[in-house]
Design a protein around this motif. Structure first.
Motif, PDB file in Angstrom:
ATOM      1  N   LEU A  31      40.551  21.946  47.604  1.00 56.56           N
ATOM      2  CA  LEU A  31      40.415  22.194  46.172  1.00 56.56           C
ATOM      3  C   LEU A  31      41.753  22.302  45.466  1.00 56.56           C
ATOM      4  O   LEU A  31      42.702  22.909  45.968  1.00 56.56           O
ATOM      5  N   ALA A  32      41.801  21.714  44.269  1.00 55.35           N
ATOM      6  CA  ALA A  32      42.954  21.884  43.392  1.00 55.35           C
ATOM      7  C   ALA A  32      42.637  22.869  42.273  1.00 55.35           C
ATOM      8  O   ALA A  32      43.545  23.451  41.679  1.00 55.35           O
ATOM      9  N   GLY A  33      41.354  23.053  41.968  1.00 56.05           N
ATOM     10  CA  GLY A  33      40.992  23.989  40.898  1.00 56.05           C
ATOM     11  C   GLY A  33      39.515  23.948  40.582  1.00 56.05           C
ATOM     12  O   GLY A  33      38.751  23.129  41.104  1.00 56.05           O
ATOM     13  N   ILE A  34      39.092  24.867  39.718  1.00 60.75           N
ATOM     14  CA  ILE A  34      37.707  24.960  39.265  1.00 60.75           C
ATOM     15  C   ILE A  34      37.719  25.389  37.812  1.00 60.75           C
ATOM     16  O   ILE A  34      38.599  26.153  37.390  1.00 60.75           O
ATOM     17  N   SER A  35      36.783  24.893  37.020  1.00 63.14           N
ATOM     18  CA  SER A  35      36.725  25.255  35.608  1.00 63.14           C
ATOM     19  C   SER A  35      35.281  25.420  35.168  1.00 63.14           C
ATOM     20  O   SER A  35      34.364  24.861  35.771  1.00 63.14           O
ATOM     21  N   LEU A  36      35.098  26.202  34.113  1.00 69.29           N
ATOM     22  CA  LEU A  36      33.787  26.406  33.494  1.00 69.29           C
ATOM     23  C   LEU A  36      33.890  25.988  32.040  1.00 69.29           C
ATOM     24  O   LEU A  36      34.694  26.527  31.275  1.00 69.29           O
ATOM     25  N   GLU A  37      33.071  25.010  31.652  1.00 70.08           N
ATOM     26  CA  GLU A  37      33.015  24.546  30.268  1.00 70.08           C
ATOM     27  C   GLU A  37      31.719  25.064  29.656  1.00 70.08           C
ATOM     28  O   GLU A  37      30.636  24.747  30.137  1.00 70.08           O
ATOM     29  N   GLU A  88      36.023  32.873  39.160  1.00 72.30           N
ATOM     30  CA  GLU A  88      37.118  33.779  39.490  1.00 72.30           C
ATOM     31  C   GLU A  88      37.244  33.999  40.989  1.00 72.30           C
ATOM     32  O   GLU A  88      38.354  34.129  41.519  1.00 72.30           O
ATOM     33  N   GLU A  89      36.115  34.049  41.693  1.00 72.90           N
ATOM     34  CA  GLU A  89      36.165  34.210  43.149  1.00 72.90           C
ATOM     35  C   GLU A  89      36.891  33.041  43.804  1.00 72.90           C
ATOM     36  O   GLU A  89      37.708  33.222  44.707  1.00 72.90           O
ATOM     37  N   GLU A 107      45.379  39.246  33.732  1.00 76.16           N
ATOM     38  CA  GLU A 107      44.045  39.179  34.321  1.00 76.16           C
ATOM     39  C   GLU A 107      44.091  38.563  35.716  1.00 76.16           C
ATOM     40  O   GLU A 107      43.458  39.073  36.651  1.00 76.16           O
ATOM     41  N   GLU A 108      44.838  37.466  35.870  1.00 77.83           N
ATOM     42  CA  GLU A 108      44.937  36.812  37.177  1.00 77.83           C
ATOM     43  C   GLU A 108      45.591  37.727  38.206  1.00 77.83           C
ATOM     44  O   GLU A 108      45.161  37.808  39.364  1.00 77.83           O
ATOM     45  N   PHE A 109      46.629  38.459  37.758  1.00 77.22           N
ATOM     46  CA  PHE A 109      47.313  39.369  38.673  1.00 77.22           C
ATOM     47  C   PHE A 109      46.388  40.501  39.103  1.00 77.22           C
ATOM     48  O   PHE A 109      46.340  40.862  40.290  1.00 77.22           O
ATOM     49  N   THR A 110      45.623  41.051  38.155  1.00 75.81           N
ATOM     50  CA  THR A 110      44.707  42.145  38.480  1.00 75.81           C
ATOM     51  C   THR A 110      43.635  41.703  39.473  1.00 75.81           C
ATOM     52  O   THR A 110      43.342  42.400  40.447  1.00 75.81           O
TER      53      THR A 110
END
Length: 297
Positions: free
Chosen positions: A45-51, A102-103, A284-287
């Motif tokens: 995986l390179a990434g995931i997104s929600l539209e 996020e997971e 948010e990403e750090f938390t």
């Protein structure tokens, strides 16, 4: 484990692998239903997104270049109903979709998965043997040989030569092009030392596609053959007998026990802190990443 269940399909994630299971909804394309469940390793995986839309949204997976022979063979030309890396999400399930997203993002961050291209396929391609009838012929593939047989719609000059068998060792590539508008598509096998610009209608190494229901299934044949050709990052390598092993994408990652080692997790926390201070990670990403590490400690 994170999971989202929709009419379009079910996606689950256990921290290491995403399992994409197509649903039974009428809008699910024939290719997705035929392909069945896909097991996608996190390393691919390179990434995931929600539209999000007003009535429905879409989860999208972005794979690293060269990780999946299906994506390489189709070159981004798979229509939405047939793309296994998209999931339609109903608006009342956006909360679940956000949690799922996020997971996966947190796992990518924690495991330090790079987003760049890979040097070997991380997915094996469609299962074999495989046989598809569409357009002006039938293509069968057993892992070593491609066989093309013609039907009554085949151009006479092409059909006159009879069935054709091509060894994978004699191929240097495969092309899949869907029909678009008034332009017919094709599945073409590129034979080494025999380049041609003949239209698929007359090419004995190609099947012409007219945009009918079963046409997308020819993409599965293209992917199965592609998985057994040299990876695009190493064109000089000899043809493989099977899919390139995942280990081709660099050194084997340390075992789960080593990852969970207390000292390793402390080092990971320090690295995250540096990324946060430098502005690479948002608050948010750090938390989220910090919480995931603390849970494992």
């Amino acid at each position: 484990m994170a999971e989202i269940i929709q009419k379009d399909g079910t996606w689950t994630f256990d921290g290491e692998t995403l399992r994409l299971t197509p649903g039974r909804d009428k809008n699910v394309g024939l290719l997705r239903r035929t392909l069945g469940e896909l097991a996608v390793p996190l390393a691919a995986l390179a990434g995931i997104s929600l539209e999000q839309g007003k009535k429905a949204g879409r989860l999208r997976l972005r794979l690293r270049d060269g990780a999946d022979p299906l994506l390489h063979a189709t070159g981004g030309r798979l229509a939405e109903p047939h793309d296994p890396y998209q999931l339609t999400v109903e608006s009342d399930r956006y909360g679940v979709a956000e949690y799922f997203t996020e997971e996966v993002r947190t796992a990518l961050l924690l495991e330090q998965i790079p987003s760049g291209p890979v040097t070997g396929y991380l997915l094996p391609g469609p299962p074999l043997p495989l046989s598809v009838s569409a357009g002006d012929g039938t293509v069968s593939f057993d892992g070593e040989r491609v066989r093309l047989e013609w039907n009554w719609k085949t151009e006479d000059a092409k059909a006159a030569a009879g069935p054709r068998t091509l060894a994978v060792a004699d191929l240097e590539g495969v092309e899949w092009q869907p029909a678009a508008g008034l332009e017919n598509g094709h599945l073409r096998f590129l034979v080494r030392h025999a380049p041609t610009k003949v239209p698929a209608k007359y090419d004995p190494n190609a099947v012409e596609l007219w945009g009918f229901k079963k046409d997308p299934l020819m993409a599965l044949v293209a992917a199965a053959v592609q998985a057994r050709l040299p990876h695009p990052s190493t064109p000089a390598a000899p043809a493989l007998d099977g899919p390139r092993a995942p280990e081709a994408d660099g050194p084997v990652p340390p075992g789960r026990a080593a990852e969970d080692d207390h000292d390793a997790l402390l080092r990971r926390l320090r690295e995250l802190g540096e990324l946060h201070r430098s502005g690479i990670l948002t608050d948010e990403e750090f938390t989220l990443a910090k919480q995931a590490i603390l849970k494992r400690m």
